[in-house]
Design an enzyme around this catalytic site. Structure first.
Site, mmCIF file in Angstrom:
data_model
loop_
_atom_site.group_PDB
_atom_site.id
_atom_site.type_symbol
_atom_site.label_atom_id
_atom_site.label_comp_id
_atom_site.label_asym_id
_atom_site.label_seq_id
_atom_site.Cartn_x
_atom_site.Cartn_y
_atom_site.Cartn_z
ATOM 1 N N THR A 164 -18.455 5.185 -14.954
ATOM 2 C CA THR A 164 -17.797 4.675 -16.156
ATOM 3 C C THR A 164 -17.049 3.381 -15.887
ATOM 4 O O THR A 164 -17.187 2.400 -16.613
ATOM 5 C CB THR A 164 -16.810 5.733 -16.690
ATOM 6 O OG1 THR A 164 -17.550 6.896 -17.017
ATOM 7 C CG2 THR A 164 -16.082 5.214 -17.912
ATOM 8 N N LYS A 214 -12.280 -5.681 -18.427
ATOM 9 C CA LYS A 214 -11.502 -6.787 -17.866
ATOM 10 C C LYS A 214 -12.173 -8.115 -18.179
ATOM 11 O O LYS A 214 -11.522 -9.122 -18.417
ATOM 12 C CB LYS A 214 -11.321 -6.648 -16.349
ATOM 13 C CG LYS A 214 -10.484 -5.499 -15.862
ATOM 14 C CD LYS A 214 -9.152 -5.326 -16.511
ATOM 15 C CE LYS A 214 -9.112 -4.408 -17.691
ATOM 16 N NZ LYS A 214 -9.479 -3.051 -17.597
ATOM 17 N N GLY A 226 -3.856 4.835 -26.980
ATOM 18 C CA GLY A 226 -3.533 4.868 -25.544
ATOM 19 C C GLY A 226 -4.015 3.585 -24.883
ATOM 20 O O GLY A 226 -4.217 2.574 -25.534
ATOM 21 N N TYR A 227 -4.225 3.669 -23.563
ATOM 22 C CA TYR A 227 -4.651 2.490 -22.795
ATOM 23 C C TYR A 227 -5.874 1.816 -23.405
ATOM 24 O O TYR A 227 -5.900 0.616 -23.604
ATOM 25 C CB TYR A 227 -5.106 2.876 -21.379
ATOM 26 C CG TYR A 227 -4.049 3.378 -20.473
ATOM 27 C CD1 TYR A 227 -3.740 2.665 -19.317
ATOM 28 C CD2 TYR A 227 -3.380 4.561 -20.733
ATOM 29 C CE1 TYR A 227 -2.765 3.129 -18.456
ATOM 30 C CE2 TYR A 227 -2.408 5.026 -19.870
ATOM 31 C CZ TYR A 227 -2.104 4.312 -18.739
ATOM 32 O OH TYR A 227 -1.150 4.752 -17.904
ATOM 33 N N GLU A 283 -5.958 -1.850 -25.158
ATOM 34 C CA GLU A 283 -6.699 -2.977 -24.567
ATOM 35 C C GLU A 283 -7.683 -3.550 -25.582
ATOM 36 O O GLU A 283 -7.828 -4.762 -25.706
ATOM 37 C CB GLU A 283 -7.433 -2.529 -23.301
ATOM 38 C CG GLU A 283 -6.495 -2.325 -22.106
ATOM 39 C CD GLU A 283 -7.229 -2.050 -20.797
ATOM 40 O OE1 GLU A 283 -8.478 -1.997 -20.810
ATOM 41 O OE2 GLU A 283 -6.547 -1.876 -19.775
ATOM 42 N N GLY A 327 -9.434 9.468 -26.012
ATOM 43 C CA GLY A 327 -9.378 10.085 -24.693
ATOM 44 C C GLY A 327 -10.763 10.357 -24.155
ATOM 45 O O GLY A 327 -11.777 9.986 -24.759
ATOM 46 N N MET A 332 -6.662 10.615 -14.760
ATOM 47 C CA MET A 332 -7.956 10.018 -15.092
ATOM 48 C C MET A 332 -7.932 8.507 -14.916
ATOM 49 O O MET A 332 -7.917 7.742 -15.869
ATOM 50 C CB MET A 332 -8.365 10.446 -16.499
ATOM 51 C CG MET A 332 -8.595 11.951 -16.557
ATOM 52 S SD MET A 332 -8.945 12.592 -18.196
ATOM 53 C CE MET A 332 -10.722 12.491 -18.261
ATOM 54 N N HIS A 367 9.512 -17.280 -3.422
ATOM 55 C CA HIS A 367 10.006 -18.079 -4.548
ATOM 56 C C HIS A 367 9.100 -19.286 -4.730
ATOM 57 O O HIS A 367 8.730 -19.912 -3.760
ATOM 58 C CB HIS A 367 11.427 -18.547 -4.285
ATOM 59 C CG HIS A 367 11.968 -19.399 -5.387
ATOM 60 N ND1 HIS A 367 12.368 -18.860 -6.595
ATOM 61 C CD2 HIS A 367 12.112 -20.736 -5.490
ATOM 62 C CE1 HIS A 367 12.771 -19.848 -7.382
ATOM 63 N NE2 HIS A 367 12.616 -20.996 -6.733
#
Lengths: 518, 633
Positions: free
Chosen positions: A81, A91, A221-222, A226, A316, A368, A498
């Protein structure tokens, strides 16, 4: 590709013997590593992994590195998946969509002294990028499996016993230890008809065959979040349909609120909560809308109807365990999940450990996430090779790749407080701000916080939640700290480069111990 | 609480002020008075510690927000009182003490009950007798539904001592949601920062009076809480009868004026626009078959009266409507037309921003839905057609434009932000002060040399200046004094110096503490911290309070000379201009180029006389020119 060198059992006499030709020869010029394996007596393989997703891949690689003769059943889906229908192509979409969003934000660009006339994107080009990336990563994974000497069997597998497997190729295989890593599939609630065009799951959405004007995303959810980022960047309107009282359930409440202010309110997104999409009827792009009937989550009374151009189901994921034939080993799946103990060993109906049978990844339901599956795979192999190992799931980070990103490791604040009450310690909380970070300001991306939860008595870091630019990259330091049991004091005294975003974490850690970072 | 009834005349005459139980922590709901530090008859000044209160976290000294003579203690030592409850009464004069006692809580002057402490909820049942809220909603024309029991109000809290109104940036709870004690209920933008406001009571959010993005005065009701879900609807209908809430449709005419944008919730807004034939406002409840039937027959369910269970529209209702023909939607007959008017999320957001009633907008999007373009057209703003989806950006860009003025080309009325309003108010308040200015030229050669040396060590010009001023103030105490009503000069030993900082949203004056005694490096660090907080809008009241001497530096703009307005409760403000080169006759007799800056001090003549100021400026110049290195020790 078949391996001529792969010998049968007993060729080298010693179980698990492994000869690395390149290393033996000491030649640095050798490009390909050729590894010779011999399996344990009486077995075709030392380890058989069912499923070639990120979890199975991780398990197989670790098994060969331990000198075990390993095969992996890929069901023609190397990468699983994550690589084919999840993290990787998403992505790619987010990267493309993110650029579009950035370049369309004339106001933001102007602040940097840039003007862009008009920004256009080519849907097919974006889609190709996502699918091209998936196939490239899939190729890499396939190659690494083969190069390291894992035998890839393209068949599906089901269990005949704990150490015996039947392949969809008709052959029977035996292995001393079996690792189940069948993964998961999108969960589609009853009443929702998927047509793959106007009503779809993340599987189809990632192909980006259309950019509808208005998309309802069922579940916030995620995955839903997205995709809302992708769709709104490309010009769609989005309506979230959420069964819980708040959108983004599962996130830390403070992060959830800030995310609402950064990712939802300023965008063409709205939401309905406390409702189920009881019935979703597909439409036809431009001709008929998708009709979504909403019912109250508690009373089940009809609440409203939505008519949108497309609906994405992101409610889900369900474990992909139906075809494993778990009955053969006396295992009863719980809501589809394979019960395991903390060492990833499968438990039978009576809760007893089944020797030689392990289950990792989405299928055991512990966490998951692709990288959690991989970690579990490594852990299972450690247990197989006699090194008892338990995965610390509290130290497994998670990330949501919106713009800006959200990332976390450890429990949410309410969960942490509950734990603190139960175990009798006090929770400390400190914040770092992106608004105070030079690098974030240079990018003109000063929104976001880093929240650290730690034990007041010993300073140990329990959880870190970050929302802000590159949060997903920033969380790693925190995950390492949680895994290693480091304290806020430890991190406060570690030099942070930095000017980088890591100073946001630095600020939070310093604040926890009463030091000023600025 | 013993309530006596007083006639209107007495009420006007006896100006009772109250001391109330403050919220000392976000979780505190009641406090026990450990000790009274003042006894009846004692004079109490603003800021004077009046009692010690034990909260759920610690024992704390509580200062009085009002001035007067302590007339009566209502909550004795050792007793507890709920947050917001009146614990003592103050009389204006000594003579009034008895009258105040006789009159009781009845005579508390409106306005003295402002919740400086962050109290957000007051129990209406208990408060009613004492309350004289200045902006109590006017009696509605129709007799209001009877007030349900145990309704609690959520107020706009005062998040800083200077805050008079606040903007609800975000509701964290929606109507119908449960709220627990200590849970955040909303995010409020005050004149200083965005802050989460927690509830001190639990209940169900029954009715929200102030919509997100709208402002209201401190102390005004922003929402009502019902004790249980069952009572929520009763509370809601009662509350809606008091005035309009956000649930009612926005005014039908697009509001353009800035005043309208800063809508006050208590002001009765236009009644929900409803055409006579529309029977279902908002969401339409209909059975699936009724919907199907309506869709097939092109009937708009908005116009159909439901007769099914719970007034749901059933198939028969649609049939009836069909035969009457009343509810037929305009039959344009495209391939598919929605039975209901849908608006995209973006359209709704644009409508809210533009104050457009969606009922008046014709949808041209897919299946007749209203899109953002439709709303913009209705608002008279033709969408930019350059990009196919340029309209998507409209609300976002608009939102941001508010804070970043220069990036946008502005024209016409723009509502002021909370901070801008705060500044305007504070500036007006200074008009009654007799001020004068004296200016002085200071040679900065030594100062510049020193700065060049220590700059790398993180020392800033502002902290150097503050340190120098602090040093010289030691010999000129009067310059660090201020005038107080009641013929008093208030002196201050510590050289706490307020320094003006321009931020994106306006102007703030964080205070550098104890400039004379603090070493220059610590001072510079504090300064940077204050500036950071200012930029992040995180300065607290404590960061900005209690300075008598201010510095405003516009040197970085190359300013020649300027006058600064003396802030409230200050004695002096020093306006520092740019340091510029001049040809001078040097001490060694040669002609050379040296740099000079103009400093211009503005003082309150009620405290500081011209000669005092001139003396101070002379010594300041002398110090900066000849002894500036001393700030390093």
């Amino acid at each position: 590709m078949d391996f001529a060198f792969v010998g049968g059992a007993g060729v080298f006499g010693k179980r698990g013997a492994r000869l690395d030709v390149r290393q033996r020869g000491g030649s640095r010029r050798a490009v390909q590593r050729v590894v010779l394996f011999a399996a344990a007596d009486g077995f075709d393989y030392d380890v058989a992994v069912i499923g070639a997703g990120v979890g199975g891949h991780g398990a197989a690689l670790h098994a060969v590195s331990k000198g075990l003769k390993t095969c992996i059943f890929s069901a023609d889906d190397v990468g699983g998946t994550c690589v084919n229908r999840g993290c990787v192509p998403s992505k790619a979409l987010l990267a493309a969509a993110g650029r579009v969003r950035e370049m369309k934000d004339a106001h933001h660009l102007k602040a940097l002294g840039i003007t862009v006339d008009s920004v256009e994107y080519d849907r097919e080009g974006v889609s190709e990028h996502a699918n091209g990336l998936a196939s490239r990563v899939r190729g890499n994974m396939s190659n690494s499996l083969k190069a390291l000497g894992v035998e890839v069997i393209p068949a599906k597998a089901s269990l005949l016993g704990a150490q015996s497997i039947k392949g969809s190729d008709g052959k029977t295989y035996s292995a001393k230890d079996v690792i189940l890593a069948p993964g998961s599939v999108p969960f589609v609630p009853p009443g929702i008809t998927i047509d793959g065009k106007t009503v779809f799951t993340s599987d189809e959405a990632l192909k980006l065959e259309a950019v509808p004007d208005w998309v309802a995303i069922i579940g916030s959810g995620y995955i839903g979040l997205e995709f809302s980022d992708v769709y709104t960047a490309l010009g769609s309107n989005v309506t979230f349909v959420e069964a819980m009282p708040n959108i983004m359930p599962g996130f830390d409440p403070e992060i959830q609120r800030l995310a609402t202010r950064l990712l939802v309110n300023p965008r063409p997104i709205d939401y309905v909560t406390n409702v189920f999409a009881a019935k979703v009827t597909p439409g036809e792009l431009g001709k008929r809308p998708v009709v979504i009937e909403l019912i109250d989550a508690a009373t089940k009374e009809p609440v409203d109807t939505l008519e949108v151009d497309a609906a994405m189901v992101a409610t889900g994921r369900a474990p992909n365990t139906k075809e494993l034939n778990l009955e053969a080993v006396n295992v009863e799946a719980q809501r589809g999940f394979v019960p395991v103990d903390e060492r990833m060993r499968v438990l039978d109906k009576d809760g007893a450990v089944i020797d030689h049978l392990y289950c990792i990844g989405d299928a055991n339901g512990k966490m998951m996430l692709a990288h959690a599956a991989s970690t579990q795979g490594v852990s299972a192999v450690e247990n197989i090779t006699g090194n008892p190992h338990v995965v610390n799931h509290d130290a497994v980070p998670a990330a949501c790749f919106t713009h800006p990103e959200i990332a976390m490791v450890g429990p949410t604040e309410p969960q942490a407080k509950e734990l603190a009450e139960k175990e009798g310690f006090e929770i400390g909380k400190s914040l770092g701000h992106f608004r105070a970070n030079s690098k974030a300001l240079a990018e003109n991306e000063g929104d976001g916080i880093c929240k650290v939860l730690y034990r007041k008595d010993n300073g140990k870091i329990i959880a870190v939640h970050i929302i802000g630019l590159h949060a997903a990259d920033l969380i790693q330091e925190c995950a390492t700290a949680v895994a290693a049991g480091l304290t806020v004091n430890d991190l406060a005294f570690i030099t942070h480069t930095h000017p980088t975003l890591s100073e946001v974490v630095d600020e939070a850690m310093k604040a926890a111990v009463g030091m000023a970072a600025h | 609480m013993d309530v006596k009834f007083a006639d209107e005349e007495t009420k006007l005459e006896v100006k009772t002020r109250d001391v109330f139980m403050p919220a000392l922590s976000s979780t505190m709901t009641e406090g026990r008075i450990v000790q009274w530090l003042k006894q009846p008859g004692d004079f109490v000044d603003v800021g004077e510690i009046i009692m010690v209160v034990e909260s759920d976290k610690a024992d704390m000294d509580v200062e009085s927000f009002e001035k007067g003579y302590l007339a009566q203690i209502l909550t004795a030592e050792g007793e507890s009182a709920g947050v917001g409850a009146t614990v003592a009464l103050l009389a204006e004069t000594e003579e009034d003490i008895q009258k105040v006692i006789d009159c009781g809580t009845e005579c508390i002057v409106p306005g003295s009950n402002h919740r400086h402490d962050g109290t957000t909820v007051v129990d209406l049942d208990h408060q009613e007798s004492a309350s004289a809220e200045p902006a109590a909603p006017a009696a509605p024309a129709a007799p209001a539904a009877e007030k349900p029991k145990n309704v609690k109000e959520v107020f706009m809290p005062a998040l800083s001592s200077t805050m008079t109104e606040g903007k609800v940036v975000q509701w964290l709870k929606k109507e119908g949601e449960k709220i627990a004690v200590g849970e955040s209920v909303m995010v409020v933008e005050s004149d200083k920062a965005d802050m989460d406001v927690e509830s001190f009571e639990e209940g169900i959010v029954a009715h929200i009076m102030v919509d997100e993005g709208d402002s209201t005065n401190v102390g005004e009701v922003v929402a009502y809480l019902a004790p249980s879900e069952a009572e929520a609807s009763a509370v809601k209908s009662w509350a809606s009868s008091l005035g309009s809430g956000p649930t009612s449709a926005p005014a039908s005419a697009p509001a353009v004026s800035a005043e309208a944008a800063a809508a006050k919730p208590a002001a009765p807004a236009a009644a929900p626009a409803s055409s006579a034939s529309v029977v279902n406002e908002g969401r339409v409840v209909a059975s699936p078959y009724a919907r199907k039937l309506a869709a097939e027959n092109g009937i708009d369910l908005k116009f159909v009266q439901g007769t099914g269970p719970g007034r749901r529209i059933i198939a028969e209702d649609v049939e009836a409507a069909k035969s009457s023909g009343a509810a037929a939607a305009p039959a344009e007959a495209p391939a598919y037309k929605s039975s209901k008017v849908y608006a995209t999320p973006d359209a709704k957001k644009v409508a809210k921003a533009e104050k457009i009633n969606l009922d008046n907008v014709t949808g041209t999007g897919n299946f007749g839905r209203i899109t953002a373009v439709d709303v913009l057209k209705a608002a008279g703003k033709a969408p930019v057609q350059k990009e196919a989806r340029a309209e998507e950006k409209a609300p976002a860009a608009k939102k941001k434009g508010k804070s970043d003025g220069p990036a946008e080309v502005l024209d016409g009325a723009v509502p002021m932000t909370a901070m801008q309003k705060g500044i305007a108010k504070n500036m007006m308040a200074t008009l009654g002060v007799p001020v004068y200015s004296v200016s002085y030229e200071i040679n900065t050669t030594a100062f510049d040399e020193l700065y060049a040396k220590v700059k790398a060590k993180g020392v800033t010009t502002s902290s150097l200046l503050a340190k120098a001023v602090g040093h010289v103030l030691k010999d000129h105490q009067i310059l660090n004094a201020r005038y107080e009503e009641g013929d008093t000069h208030i002196y201050k030993k510590a050289a706490d110096i307020g320094v003006a900082v321009a931020t994106k949203g306006g102007l703030v004056t964080p205070v550098l503490r104890n400039c004379a005694e603090t070493d220059i490096y610590s001072l510079s660090r504090s300064w940077k911290e204050l500036v950071r907080k200012a930029v992040e809008k995180k300065l607290t009241g404590a960061d900005m309070s209690n300075a008598h001497f201010y510095i405003s530096n516009l040197g970085m703009f190359g300013v020649e000379h300027f006058n600064a307005i003396l802030p409230k409760n200050a004695g002096t403000i020093l306006a520092v201009s740019a340091s510029k080169p001049k040809v001078v006759l040097q001490k060694n007799g040669l002609i050379g180029v040296e740099k000079f800056m103009n400093v211009n001090a503005t003082c309150d003549h009620r405290v500081i006389q011209g000669a005092d100021l001139a003396g101070f400026l002379r010594d300041l110049a002398d110090f900066i020119e000849n002894s500036i290195d001393e700030v390093m020790y």
